[in-house]
Design an enzyme around this catalytic site. Structure first.
Site, PDB file in Angstrom:
ATOM      1  N   GLU A  62       0.984  -1.185   0.060  1.00 37.86           N
ATOM      2  CA  GLU A  62       0.080   0.029   0.028  1.00 37.86           C
ATOM      3  C   GLU A  62       0.809   1.196   0.006  1.00 37.86           C
ATOM      4  OE1 GLU A  62      -2.872  -0.589   2.991  1.00 37.86           O
ATOM      5  OE2 GLU A  62      -4.064  -2.107   1.862  1.00 37.86           O
ATOM      6  N   GLU A  73      -2.026 -10.018  -5.908  1.00 34.73           N
ATOM      7  CA  GLU A  73      -2.025 -10.875  -7.092  1.00 34.73           C
ATOM      8  C   GLU A  73      -1.382 -10.523  -8.186  1.00 34.73           C
ATOM      9  OE1 GLU A  73      -4.357  -9.850  -5.151  1.00 34.73           O
ATOM     10  OE2 GLU A  73      -6.152 -11.136  -5.465  1.00 34.73           O
ATOM     11  N   CYS A 109      -9.743  -8.789  -6.642  1.00 30.20           N
ATOM     12  CA  CYS A 109     -10.550  -7.666  -7.129  1.00 30.20           C
ATOM     13  C   CYS A 109     -10.739  -7.760  -8.889  1.00 30.20           C
ATOM     14  CB  CYS A 109      -9.787  -6.567  -7.012  1.00 30.20           C
ATOM     15  SG  CYS A 109      -8.595  -5.897  -7.900  1.00 30.20           S
TER      16      CYS A 109
HETATM   17  N1  THU Z   1      -6.051  -6.666  -2.182  1.00 29.23           N
HETATM   18  C1  THU Z   1      -5.275  -7.433  -2.510  1.00 29.23           C
HETATM   19  O1  THU Z   1      -4.194  -7.589  -2.484  1.00 29.23           O
HETATM   20  N2  THU Z   1      -5.960  -8.629  -3.184  1.00 29.23           N
HETATM   21  C2  THU Z   1      -7.272  -8.653  -3.459  1.00 29.23           C
HETATM   22  O2  THU Z   1      -7.550  -9.478  -4.296  1.00 29.23           O
HETATM   23  C3  THU Z   1      -8.128  -7.590  -2.716  1.00 29.23           C
HETATM   24  C4  THU Z   1      -7.430  -6.437  -2.241  1.00 29.23           C
HETATM   25  C5  THU Z   1      -5.440  -5.568  -1.179  1.00 29.23           C
HETATM   26  C6  THU Z   1      -5.458  -4.282  -1.711  1.00 29.23           C
HETATM   27  C7  THU Z   1      -5.492  -3.241  -0.500  1.00 29.23           C
HETATM   28  O3  THU Z   1      -4.133  -3.301  -0.121  1.00 29.23           O
HETATM   29  C8  THU Z   1      -6.123  -4.409   0.578  1.00 29.23           C
HETATM   30  O4  THU Z   1      -6.013  -5.411  -0.089  1.00 29.23           O
HETATM   31  C9  THU Z   1      -7.360  -3.750   0.894  1.00 29.23           C
HETATM   32  O5  THU Z   1      -8.438  -3.625  -0.225  1.00 29.23           O
END
Ligand code: THU
Length: 154
Positions: A62, A73, A109
């Site tokens: 992040e 992913e 996502c």
């Molecule tokens: N996130 C992922 O790394 N993979 C996913 O499939 C969904 C969301 C992360 C993005 C962000 O850092 C955190 O999870 C919350 O959305």
């Protein structure tokens, strides 16, 4: 006219998976510990199995400028494509932990699904997507089509 499209997936317990897939889930689980998620406290790990047998991992990273961060992913898929541009991705496992360290269900996502779809078309081969779900069940999608019907293409 109404039309219907069905999706297919499988559900297994961890112990029902073959050793190869258990190892991939373990790698994704371990990768959650490298997540940098101070804003969401949602720690995601992903592990990619290449056709060479090698495993490449990634975790969500992040940033204070929120859209600058990246999901686990895509971190794993882009790392694999950078380091092994000629290898096909056979499978991708995903595991997530909440702020208490508890494993929670994860489903990729939309942006990550689109990147998975492009990897499949680059390699002209489907990948298996393993998502750690609730109650120690693993959902397996045989190709991204089931996760992203009507994918964008040009
Ligand atoms: N996130 C992922 O790394 N993979 C996913 O499939 C969904 C969301 C992360 C993005 C962000 O850092 C955190 O999870 C919350 O959305």
């Amino acid at each position: 006219m109404d039309k219907t499209k069905t999706i297919q997936y499988q559900e297994f317990t961890l112990l029902e998976l073959c050793d190869f897939e258990q190892e991939l889930i373990d790698a994704a689980m371990n990768a959650t510990s490298s997540a940098y998620a101070p804003y969401s406290n949602f720690h995601v790990g992903a592990a990619v199995r290449l056709d060479s047998g090698e495993i490449v991992t990634g975790s969500n990273q992040e940033n204070i400028a929120y859209p600058s961060g990246l999901c686990a992913e895509r971190t794993a898929l882009f790392t694999a494509a950078t380091q092994h541009p000629d290898s096909a991705v056979l499978a991708l496992a995903i595991v997530a932990r909440n702020s208490d360290g508890k494993i929670v269900p994860i489903s990729p996502c939309g942006a990550c699904r689109q990147v998975m779809a492009e990897q499949e078309s680059r390699q002209d081969k489907k990948m298996r997507i393993l998502c750690y779900n609730s109650n120690d069940k693993i959902l397996i999608f045989d190709g991204v089509e089931s996760l992203l019907p009507f994918v964008f293409t040009m």
